[in-house]
Scaffold this active site. Structure first.
Site, short mmCIF file in Angstrom:
data_model
loop_
_atom_site.label_atom_id
_atom_site.label_comp_id
_atom_site.label_asym_id
_atom_site.label_seq_id
_atom_site.Cartn_x
_atom_site.Cartn_y
_atom_site.Cartn_z
CG HIS A 265 4.89 -0.94 -2.07
ND1 HIS A 265 4.71 -2.07 -1.33
CD2 HIS A 265 4.23 0.05 -1.41
CE1 HIS A 265 3.96 -1.79 -0.27
NE2 HIS A 265 3.66 -0.50 -0.30
CG ASP A 364 0.63 1.12 3.44
OD1 ASP A 364 -0.38 1.28 2.73
OD2 ASP A 364 1.76 1.56 3.14
#
Lengths: 432, 432
Positions: A265, A364
């Site tokens: 990320h 997610d």
């Protein structure tokens, strides 16, 4: 082998080293805060004109007039029509699952009547208007649009307004497609602190909202913090985190790539493994080494593992539970034989992923539960984003004459004890 | 006749004048913020020593050592034993009613299982440890102790820690008695930003908490704002407000004293009446004039009515509903013949008081619903304090092998669309 912290709970300095790894200061520096305050003031006082100026300056986008700030809904729907069918289906599947999980989160009004006829209750309303911030550029995530917009729609929010910057005019088609799937009502091509300001205060073109949700960079976060009170906000998110608790029986490649999936990320993300099996930890490290070269974002992964990642040997899974509760992670994978027993003992986590097959990445995108989760140990007191964040309660009190007499006697004693005589008289009038 | 704003919705400048009256800036000035930051830093780095110094300086209280910061529970229970029986009973009645109303607010865990065996759910936990700030001196309200502590206890909070300053050593016996009734676990005699710091960061003697609730002065509010993120906070409260909607059929003395009951809180409090009957408005004004002299806090009432109070003539009750929704008041009295019909159309209010017998003051003490309510138009997005503020949710995802395969396909498409290949690989491993 990628560089990563190695800890053992038996080490004398374990607690200190762990807390040093967990430490995260989310506070924006004074330069950022000052810039943000200037932007907020400008938009508040000069409206569209200021928004257009900041969009030209920060997003390198010159627009002919304020009307051009809006991306028409037809354009948004066109984006959905134009993306490949597999992506259309994936977005629709994800939205349907997020919706299904959101439905049972709805809170309902209730009332009860007491013996003397007094009615007490709680009346639920949805928010009138919500603003959804969506980052532009490389961190533009259509999944984030779904995760923020769908619960708002399930709650019954009257109008959902999305803002997304289009730096240099570049539009993210998947983000627009996700907005179409989620039923976003209006979309404006603005970002940064100026978008937060426009949503909080309103301009001639952009309506003021009651709450602003969605992720953003440091300027967006600082702006949300500043306007909190004028509008509601979701949370000030820190970097993403995963904590994996593994008994040493899951394929080490699976765990390695689960750790990568947070580390990729950004450089500040945190990926930690807790395991009682020293050999298994080495096998995960080897798998990380083997798989890292396949990762397009290997450099980000490498940096984040070096700075904030850790492989931690624990005495046993009981100790892992204690450490997990201390860390209060955003994402907690329980990759063990009997995950339910462990999950019951977890008091602090944003989301828990039970069993070897439940990759955090499924959460997610499409498992259903929200991926907007409390970070930086805030799971000690905060919850995932949900329908309840777009609803609010009002208390209902309706006293019968008898109830007013009875309650008035108690209220009078307490009000006089506090020296508030108007309160006491107001209660006593109804008792006389 | 007390000076108070007179508005009529037929006036051309009505909307502007109303918004000017409603405007409230809760932001602390830079001097306050700087002082608060110094206090927070000192307590964070020097612990007890700093707390003792600030207590000596700000509360004029020299304590021999850090152990003296705590008020033993026996002393707290003694306060309850020593107050008059009428006050003991009033506190117990109020606590029992607050508890009864709080019970149905509890949120419960839930799960559901999908056709392929995948389990989704939401697991509820109470907060481990909560700090309750209680002001000392003239604004020391035992009712506030009950309203904050009881819902926390109903939620199942592990440890509830109260802080209350005792300026010059002066203890408020009613506040201690309320703490005993509510079941507070520990009490410390500290206040101001130093108390907020001690609760947020912990000291050698005072344990760090997960959330801080309760009202306080501008320094306390600024300190809570600063530590938000490290711990949770309830809200940044503005001055108290009442909006009365009356059809002109309630005894004008009742309405006059209802308005006073907010106005007497402090000079910034806001009391507003909406009524379609011009004659009735004059009768309320006359009643205010008549009753004001009986009020010990007449000067505060006079100042707050002059600054922020208003008697507003509306066209009809429908218009009153629209204005009430715009104001989004903390307290809304619907003193009309058929209050239920009006209440259903109110979307934004902290608490609603239905019917002529339901004085707002009853809600302040003992009706049951919480008196900690959203102020300054934040009822547009915020709720009363409740049990739910002391509970939090964690998402549960447990995929069956088949569920992981199915979800993995969707997650893979979306992850690749976002360029997050570790995410995609993590999902795909479970699908292979």
């Amino acid at each position: 082998m990628p560089e990563i912290h190695r800890l053992d709970t038996r080490d004398a300095d374990f607690a200190t080293r762990l807390d040093a790894l967990l430490a995260w200061e989310s506070v924006a520096d004074e330069r950022v805060t000052a810039t943000v305050k200037d932007v907020l003031d400008a938009v508040r006082t000069r409206g569209n004109a200021a928004v257009l100026e900041f969009t030209a300056r920060f997003d390198r986008l010159e627009l002919p007039d304020a009307a051009a700030l809006e991306i028409p809904l037809e354009r948004v729907r066109q984006a959905f029509a134009d993306i490949p069918a597999t992506q259309r289906e994936a977005l629709e599947t994800a939205a349907a699952r997020i919706r299904a999980y959101a439905e049972p989160q709805k809170i309902d009004s209730w009332r009860y009547t007491e013996a003397d006829g007094t009615v007490l209750g709680q009346q639920i309303s949805a928010l009138d208007r919500v603003g959804l911030y969506v980052p532009g550029g490389k961190a533009a995530y259509p999944s984030s649009v779904l995760m923020n917009a769908v619960p708002a729609k399930v709650a019954g929010v009257g109008e959902l307004i999305m803002v997304v910057p289009t730096p240099g005019g570049e539009v993210n088609e998947l983000v627009l497609a996700a907005a179409a799937v989620a039923g976003v009502d209006r979309v404006f091509r603005i970002g940064g602190a100026q978008a937060v300001a426009a949503l909080a205060y309103g301009t001639e073109t952009i309506p003021a909202v009651d709450k602003i949700v969605g992720p953003g960079n440091i300027y967006v976060a600082a702006a949300k913090r500043e306007v909190y009170g004028t509008v509601g906000i979701d949370m000030i998110a820190g970097p993403s985190e995963i904590l994996v608790v593994c008994d040493g029986q899951t394929d080490p490649h699976w765990i390695a790539v689960d750790l990568f999936s947070q580390a990729e990320h950004d450089e500040d993300a945190q990926a930690i493994l807790l395991c009682p099996d020293a050999d298994y930890i080495e096998r995960v490290a080897a798998a990380m080494d083997e798989l890292l070269t396949e990762m397009p974002r290997a450099e980000i992964i490498r940096t984040s593992l070096r700075a904030r990642g850790a492989l931690i040997q624990v005495r046993d899974l009981d100790e892992a539970v204690d450490i997990a509760n201390h860390i209060a992670p955003e994402h907690l994978e329980l990759s063990v034989a009997e995950p339910e027993a462990l999950a019951e003992r977890i008091h602090h986590a944003g989301a828990m992923f039970l069993g070897r097959y439940t990759a955090e990445a499924l959460g997610d995108y499409c498992a259903g539960p929200n991926h907007v989760l409390p970070t930086s140990r805030t799971a000690r007191f905060a919850s995932p984003l949900g329908v309840y964040d777009f609803q609010k309660r009002a208390s209902i009190i309706q006293c019968s004459p008898e109830g007013a007499r009875m309650l008035g006697a108690t209220a009078s004693v307490l009000a006089r004890g506090e020296g508030l005589i108007a309160h006491a008289r107001s209660a006593e009038y109804r008792s006389e």
